[in-house]
Design a protein around this motif. Structure first.
Motif, PDB file in Angstrom:
ATOM      1  N   GLU A 150       0.813  -1.213   0.000  1.00  0.00           N
ATOM      2  CA  GLU A 150       0.000   0.000   0.000  1.00  0.00           C
ATOM      3  C   GLU A 150       0.842   1.257   0.000  1.00  0.00           C
ATOM      4  O   GLU A 150       0.531   2.240  -0.662  1.00  0.00           O
ATOM      5  CB  GLU A 150      -0.943   0.001   1.219  1.00  0.00           C
ATOM      6  CG  GLU A 150      -2.113  -0.958   1.066  1.00  0.00           C
ATOM      7  CD  GLU A 150      -3.188  -0.683   2.095  1.00  0.00           C
ATOM      8  OE1 GLU A 150      -3.034   0.311   2.851  1.00  0.00           O
ATOM      9  OE2 GLU A 150      -4.170  -1.428   2.159  1.00  0.00           O
TER      10      GLU A 150
ATOM     11  N   LYS B  15     -14.260   5.201   0.954  1.00  0.00           N
ATOM     12  CA  LYS B  15     -13.563   4.408  -0.051  1.00  0.00           C
ATOM     13  C   LYS B  15     -12.263   5.130  -0.413  1.00  0.00           C
ATOM     14  O   LYS B  15     -11.777   5.963   0.336  1.00  0.00           O
ATOM     15  CB  LYS B  15     -14.443   4.205  -1.285  1.00  0.00           C
ATOM     16  CG  LYS B  15     -15.724   3.413  -1.007  1.00  0.00           C
ATOM     17  CD  LYS B  15     -16.515   3.172  -2.277  1.00  0.00           C
ATOM     18  CE  LYS B  15     -17.748   2.325  -2.005  1.00  0.00           C
ATOM     19  NZ  LYS B  15     -18.519   2.043  -3.245  1.00  0.00           N
TER      20      LYS B  15
ATOM     21  N   THR C 255     -10.508  -0.328  -1.656  1.00  0.00           N
ATOM     22  CA  THR C 255      -9.175  -0.318  -1.052  1.00  0.00           C
ATOM     23  C   THR C 255      -8.197   0.382  -1.991  1.00  0.00           C
ATOM     24  O   THR C 255      -8.464   0.537  -3.191  1.00  0.00           O
ATOM     25  CB  THR C 255      -8.655  -1.745  -0.797  1.00  0.00           C
ATOM     26  OG1 THR C 255      -8.448  -2.403  -2.059  1.00  0.00           O
ATOM     27  CG2 THR C 255      -9.642  -2.546   0.049  1.00  0.00           C
ATOM     28  N   ARG C 256      -7.048   0.780  -1.444  1.00  0.00           N
ATOM     29  CA  ARG C 256      -6.003   1.371  -2.280  1.00  0.00           C
ATOM     30  C   ARG C 256      -5.534   0.388  -3.354  1.00  0.00           C
ATOM     31  O   ARG C 256      -5.318   0.743  -4.501  1.00  0.00           O
ATOM     32  CB  ARG C 256      -4.809   1.802  -1.415  1.00  0.00           C
ATOM     33  CG  ARG C 256      -5.014   3.113  -0.668  1.00  0.00           C
ATOM     34  CD  ARG C 256      -3.723   3.545   0.009  1.00  0.00           C
ATOM     35  NE  ARG C 256      -3.819   4.909   0.506  1.00  0.00           N
ATOM     36  CZ  ARG C 256      -4.275   5.235   1.695  1.00  0.00           C
ATOM     37  NH1 ARG C 256      -4.711   4.264   2.505  1.00  0.00           N
ATOM     38  NH2 ARG C 256      -4.329   6.504   2.072  1.00  0.00           N
ATOM     39  N   GLN C 257      -5.360  -0.898  -2.930  1.00  0.00           N
ATOM     40  CA  GLN C 257      -4.874  -1.884  -3.890  1.00  0.00           C
ATOM     41  C   GLN C 257      -5.797  -2.030  -5.089  1.00  0.00           C
ATOM     42  O   GLN C 257      -5.346  -2.168  -6.227  1.00  0.00           O
ATOM     43  CB  GLN C 257      -4.691  -3.254  -3.214  1.00  0.00           C
ATOM     44  CG  GLN C 257      -3.425  -3.378  -2.407  1.00  0.00           C
ATOM     45  CD  GLN C 257      -3.706  -3.165  -0.926  1.00  0.00           C
ATOM     46  OE1 GLN C 257      -4.715  -2.552  -0.573  1.00  0.00           O
ATOM     47  NE2 GLN C 257      -2.819  -3.649  -0.078  1.00  0.00           N
TER      48      GLN C 257
END
Length: 331
Positions: A51, A66, A117-119
């Protein structure tokens, strides 16, 4: 495990699909009731799973519980991202669990990615980048990087070559004055570019300035003025009797020019603007090209008629045109 459990395994229903599972306890313990997912056509390595490094690469911000990422994409690439009836965008959204917001038809604007998520957001961005890299290969070239070689001495050398070829007293199919290069436009090609809008053109200019300061200037400082020898001819296909492009080969002392050209080519390739068909740049100056028969506005997709270069290759394979000193420029 007894025979009864083997012959009559428990039926597990997930998202409307039925699975026979012999060890239901192991399923419940290790798998839970996760939704079934089709195997992705992309590798997980397509994005950075860390991340922190992902956040450094792209600006991903918290957004209403989000995560959101906004980036510029040239308008000509919107159709590739959307796909037929929105199929490409829908597939990317499904596979990355994100929403992809694209400006409406005819409008400019940024692409906005929103995901849980960031991913997931980073995954979507990487897959869009890969899609655009592939899509750029389908577009026609718009610019090229070159070393101008249209000085008077080169023009004179080329003119002598042209007169010598036209004076050959043997039949040479397709050889005529129309297919010779315009002496005022002579140049040494380093790479072909696809720049689709003013933003990309400005970025290409900055890239060329970078090359000038970090690649060209240090090489000139170390080696002095760059002397080029234009000697010998070659062609761009595998049959000397069916040639579209005949070019002069270019050489430099200690291979300095080749190293410069390769570094410049690599830099523009990394930016995504330049296509590479080989590891090294084919240093050449075009002398004859069958597309010159065709009016410039009609060349795209036009049928070309080859010429027989067998005699020219035999007579001029070691012919020296001129020695020149040049600077790199963008056209």
């Amino acid at each position: 495990m007894d025979n009864n459990s083997t012959l009559r395994p428990e039926l597990v229903w997930i998202d409307g699909r039925c699975y026979r599972f012999c060890d239901s306890g192991a399923w419940s313990k290790d798998r839970g009731t996760a939704a079934y997912q089709e195997e992705s056509m992309y590798l997980e390595d397509d994005y950075d799973s860390d991340e922190d490094s992902a956040s450094e690469e792209f600006d991903v911000q918290p957004y209403n519980g989000k995560f959101k990422h906004t980036f510029y994409l040239a308008k000509p690439f919107f159709p590739f991202l959307i796909g037929t009836k929105g199929s490409t965008r829908k597939r990317l959204e499904t596979e990355t669990s994100t929403s992809i917001q694209i400006p409406k038809l005819g409008q400019n604007g940024d692409i906005v990615l929103v995901g849980p998520t960031r991913q997931k957001v980073i995954m979507a961005r990487h897959r869009i980048d890969n899609l655009i890299k592939t899509s750029r290969k389908k577009l026609y070239y718009t610019h090229f990087i070159s070393i101008p070689t249209n000085c008077e001495s080169v023009q004179n050398g080329f003119q002598k070559f042209k007169e010598s070829v036209l004076a050959i007293n043997e039949p040479m199919r397709g050889v005529e004055e129309k297919i010779f290069q315009n002496p005022k436009k002579m140049h040494l090609t380093i790479g072909m570019l696809v720049l689709v809008d003013s933003t990309e053109r400005e970025e290409a200019v900055r890239a060329l300035e970078y090359c000038k300061e970090n690649i060209i200037a240090p090489a000139i400082l170390k080696n002095g003025p760059l002397l080029l020898t234009v000697q010998g001819v070659d062609y761009m296909n595998d049959d000397p009797a069916e040639v579209n492009v005949l070019y002069a080969k270019v050489h430099s002392k200690d291979n300095v020019l080749q190293e410069l050209a390769d570094q410049i080519s690599d830099h523009f390739f990394e930016l995504g603007f330049l296509r590479k068909d080989a590891d090294k740049v084919n240093l050449h100056i075009t002398l004859m090209n069958t597309k010159f028969r065709i009016p410039e506005d009609d060349r795209r997709g036009a049928q070309r008629v080859t010429f027989d270069a067998t005699k020219i290759l035999k007579d001029f394979h070691v012919h020296r045109l001129i020695r020149i000193q040049s600077l790199v420029n963008l056209h």
